[in-house]
Write a protein that holds these residues in place. Sequence first.
Motif, short mmCIF file in Angstrom:
data_model
loop_
_atom_site.label_atom_id
_atom_site.label_comp_id
_atom_site.label_asym_id
_atom_site.label_seq_id
_atom_site.Cartn_x
_atom_site.Cartn_y
_atom_site.Cartn_z
N ALA A 150 0.86 -1.18 0.00
CA ALA A 150 0.00 0.00 0.00
C ALA A 150 0.90 1.23 0.00
O ALA A 150 2.02 1.19 0.53
CB ALA A 150 -0.92 0.01 1.21
N GLY A 151 0.42 2.30 -0.62
CA GLY A 151 1.25 3.50 -0.66
C GLY A 151 0.54 4.66 -1.30
O GLY A 151 -0.69 4.71 -1.36
N SER A 152 1.33 5.60 -1.78
CA SER A 152 0.80 6.84 -2.34
C SER A 152 1.35 7.09 -3.73
O SER A 152 2.46 6.65 -4.06
CB SER A 152 1.16 8.03 -1.44
OG SER A 152 0.61 7.87 -0.14
N PHE A 153 0.58 7.81 -4.52
CA PHE A 153 1.05 8.22 -5.85
C PHE A 153 0.96 9.73 -5.99
O PHE A 153 0.16 10.38 -5.33
CB PHE A 153 0.22 7.53 -6.95
CG PHE A 153 -1.20 8.01 -7.06
CD1 PHE A 153 -1.53 9.16 -7.77
CD2 PHE A 153 -2.23 7.30 -6.45
CE1 PHE A 153 -2.85 9.60 -7.86
CE2 PHE A 153 -3.55 7.74 -6.54
CZ PHE A 153 -3.85 8.90 -7.25
N ARG A 154 1.79 10.25 -6.88
CA ARG A 154 1.73 11.65 -7.28
C ARG A 154 1.84 11.68 -8.80
O ARG A 154 2.69 11.02 -9.38
CB ARG A 154 2.86 12.48 -6.66
CG ARG A 154 2.73 12.66 -5.16
CD ARG A 154 1.50 13.48 -4.79
NE ARG A 154 1.42 13.77 -3.37
CZ ARG A 154 0.80 12.99 -2.48
NH1 ARG A 154 0.21 11.87 -2.88
NH2 ARG A 154 0.76 13.34 -1.21
N GLY A 155 0.95 12.44 -9.43
CA GLY A 155 0.91 12.47 -10.89
C GLY A 155 1.31 13.82 -11.46
O GLY A 155 1.91 14.65 -10.79
N LEU A 156 0.97 14.02 -12.72
CA LEU A 156 1.25 15.26 -13.43
C LEU A 156 -0.06 15.90 -13.85
O LEU A 156 -1.12 15.28 -13.81
CB LEU A 156 2.11 14.96 -14.68
CG LEU A 156 3.42 14.20 -14.43
CD1 LEU A 156 4.07 13.87 -15.77
CD2 LEU A 156 4.37 15.02 -13.58
N GLU A 157 0.02 17.15 -14.30
CA GLU A 157 -1.18 17.85 -14.73
C GLU A 157 -1.65 17.37 -16.11
O GLU A 157 -2.78 17.66 -16.51
CB GLU A 157 -0.92 19.36 -14.76
CG GLU A 157 -0.68 19.97 -13.38
CD GLU A 157 -0.48 21.46 -13.44
OE1 GLU A 157 -0.40 21.99 -14.58
OE2 GLU A 157 -0.39 22.10 -12.38
N ASP A 158 -0.80 16.62 -16.82
CA ASP A 158 -1.11 16.21 -18.18
C ASP A 158 -2.28 15.22 -18.26
O ASP A 158 -2.99 15.18 -19.27
CB ASP A 158 0.12 15.56 -18.84
CG ASP A 158 1.36 16.43 -18.74
OD1 ASP A 158 1.73 16.78 -17.60
OD2 ASP A 158 1.96 16.73 -19.79
N PHE A 159 -2.47 14.40 -17.23
CA PHE A 159 -3.51 13.37 -17.25
C PHE A 159 -3.84 12.98 -15.81
O PHE A 159 -3.12 13.35 -14.87
CB PHE A 159 -3.06 12.14 -18.05
CG PHE A 159 -1.74 11.57 -17.59
CD1 PHE A 159 -1.67 10.67 -16.54
CD2 PHE A 159 -0.56 11.96 -18.21
CE1 PHE A 159 -0.46 10.16 -16.12
CE2 PHE A 159 0.66 11.46 -17.79
CZ PHE A 159 0.71 10.55 -16.74
N SER A 160 -4.94 12.23 -15.65
CA SER A 160 -5.37 11.81 -14.32
C SER A 160 -4.70 10.49 -13.96
O SER A 160 -5.01 9.44 -14.52
CB SER A 160 -6.89 11.64 -14.28
OG SER A 160 -7.29 11.05 -13.05
N MET A 161 -3.79 10.55 -13.02
CA MET A 161 -3.13 9.34 -12.53
C MET A 161 -4.13 8.45 -11.78
O MET A 161 -4.05 7.23 -11.83
CB MET A 161 -1.97 9.73 -11.60
CG MET A 161 -1.07 8.57 -11.22
SD MET A 161 -0.18 7.91 -12.62
CE MET A 161 0.75 6.60 -11.80
N LEU A 162 -5.11 9.07 -11.13
CA LEU A 162 -6.13 8.33 -10.40
C LEU A 162 -6.93 7.45 -11.36
O LEU A 162 -7.14 6.25 -11.09
CB LEU A 162 -7.06 9.29 -9.67
CG LEU A 162 -8.23 8.68 -8.90
CD1 LEU A 162 -7.72 7.85 -7.73
CD2 LEU A 162 -9.17 9.78 -8.40
N ASP A 163 -7.38 8.01 -12.47
CA ASP A 163 -8.15 7.23 -13.45
C ASP A 163 -7.30 6.12 -14.06
O ASP A 163 -7.79 5.00 -14.28
CB ASP A 163 -8.67 8.15 -14.56
CG ASP A 163 -9.74 9.11 -14.07
OD1 ASP A 163 -10.31 8.86 -12.98
OD2 ASP A 163 -10.01 10.10 -14.77
N MET A 164 -6.04 6.41 -14.33
CA MET A 164 -5.17 5.41 -14.94
C MET A 164 -4.95 4.22 -14.01
O MET A 164 -5.02 3.06 -14.44
CB MET A 164 -3.82 6.04 -15.30
CG MET A 164 -2.89 5.10 -16.05
SD MET A 164 -1.39 5.94 -16.62
CE MET A 164 -2.10 7.12 -17.75
N LEU A 165 -4.71 4.50 -12.73
CA LEU A 165 -4.54 3.40 -11.77
C LEU A 165 -5.84 2.63 -11.59
O LEU A 165 -5.83 1.41 -11.40
CB LEU A 165 -4.06 3.95 -10.43
CG LEU A 165 -2.61 4.43 -10.38
CD1 LEU A 165 -2.33 5.17 -9.08
CD2 LEU A 165 -1.64 3.26 -10.55
#
Length: 351
Positions: free
Chosen positions: A173-188
Motif C-alpha cells: 500500500a502506498g501513495s502516488f503523485r501524478g502530473l497535470e497532463d492526465f489523471s493518474m487516479l483514473d489510470m490506476l
Amino acid sequence: MNTHYAHQLSDLPGFSLMADMMSMIELENRYFAKLSLKGLRHAGLKVLFAAMNFDLNNLSATDFLYGVSPAVTAATRADNIQLAIDFLMCDEDSPEIKLLVKDLIRLNERRKTVQAEALIRLKPLVNENDKVVIVIDHTLGKGMNGLVAQELSRTYSRPAIVLGNGDSEDTYAGSFRGLEDFSMLDMLGDCNSVIYTGGHDGAGGLQLLKKDIEVLRQELNGKLQNFVADNSLYYDLEFDINQVNENLINYLSEFYRITGNKFKQGRFLIKGLFVSDKKLIGQSNNTVKIDCDKLQLMKFKTDVNYYKSVPVFSEIEAIGTLNINVWKVYRPKFKVTKTLQLFIEEYRETK
C-alpha cells in the motif's frame, strides 16, 4: 439569532481550501483565501506564522502552503494527530499555544530530515526507463509516502508511486503523485493489478498484491508508451538583473499573493547574474546560497554535489521565484535588513 460566532473563524475556510489544493482560479475560493491572509484571527496560527518568521501583516499563500501547513500536517505524519487537533482548537490565546507550536516545528524539522534521507536512499532504486517511478520502502509509513512520491515526481518529471507494507502480509500500500497532463487516479483505476485506489487526479493512495508489482509496472508502461517526460523549465517573464529591485518584487508579490492549484506562483528568468560567492548551509547541508551582487540565489532541497557544480566568478542566468527576506535585529540597536532573493529551480552558465 443575532450572533456572529462565524466571524471569529472567518480565516479558517480559506486555509482549508488552500491546504486541500482547491482551485485558486475560482473567485469564491480566492475570496476566502484573501480573508485568511488579510484577516488572520486564529490564535495558534498567529503564533505559528510568527515562530516561522513570517510577517503577519504581509502573508501570502506560499507562506501557508510551504511553511505553516506542512508544520501542522507534520504531526499527523508522525502519528500524533492529537497534537494537530489540540493546536487547531486553540481559538483563543492560552499559555499552551507556544508549547504546541514548538512541538509542531520540531516534528516538521524531523519530517524534512526523513524526507531528504529517503530521497537519497531511493534514487538508486529508480529505473529511469519506466514511465512511472515505482519504489518500495517499508520504513517510511503512510504519512511520508506521498511527500517522497512528490519529490521523486519532481526529480524525474514523471508520475511516482512509493509503496510499503499493506493491510496484510501479501499486499503493498502506498501513495502516488501524478502530473497535470492526465489523471493518474483514473489510470490506476483502469489497472487490473490495483486492488484499490482513491484520492484526487494527481495525488492519492493505492493497494495491490505484492506478486502483482511487476504487472503494475508493465501496465503503466503500456498505458504511457507514448508519454515522454518533459524536464523543461517554463517561466512567465524574464528580467535583466538591473531591472530587479524592491519595488518590482513587491509588485509581483502582490499579484501572486493568492496562488495554489491552477494559479501557480510566478517563475522568472533572471539574466546577467555574476556569481561572486557560494555557501552550503542548513542543518542538513541541503541548501545552497549563491551571491550575485544585489540578488541572493537560494537553492533548497539539494546536496553537496549541486553546491560543487555552481561556478564561482562566472556569469549565469537562473529561473525561480522572487522574494525579499526581511531580517530584524533588536540588539544592540534595532535594525532592519532586506535581501533580494531568487529561490531558484535551476541555472545555466552563459558566455
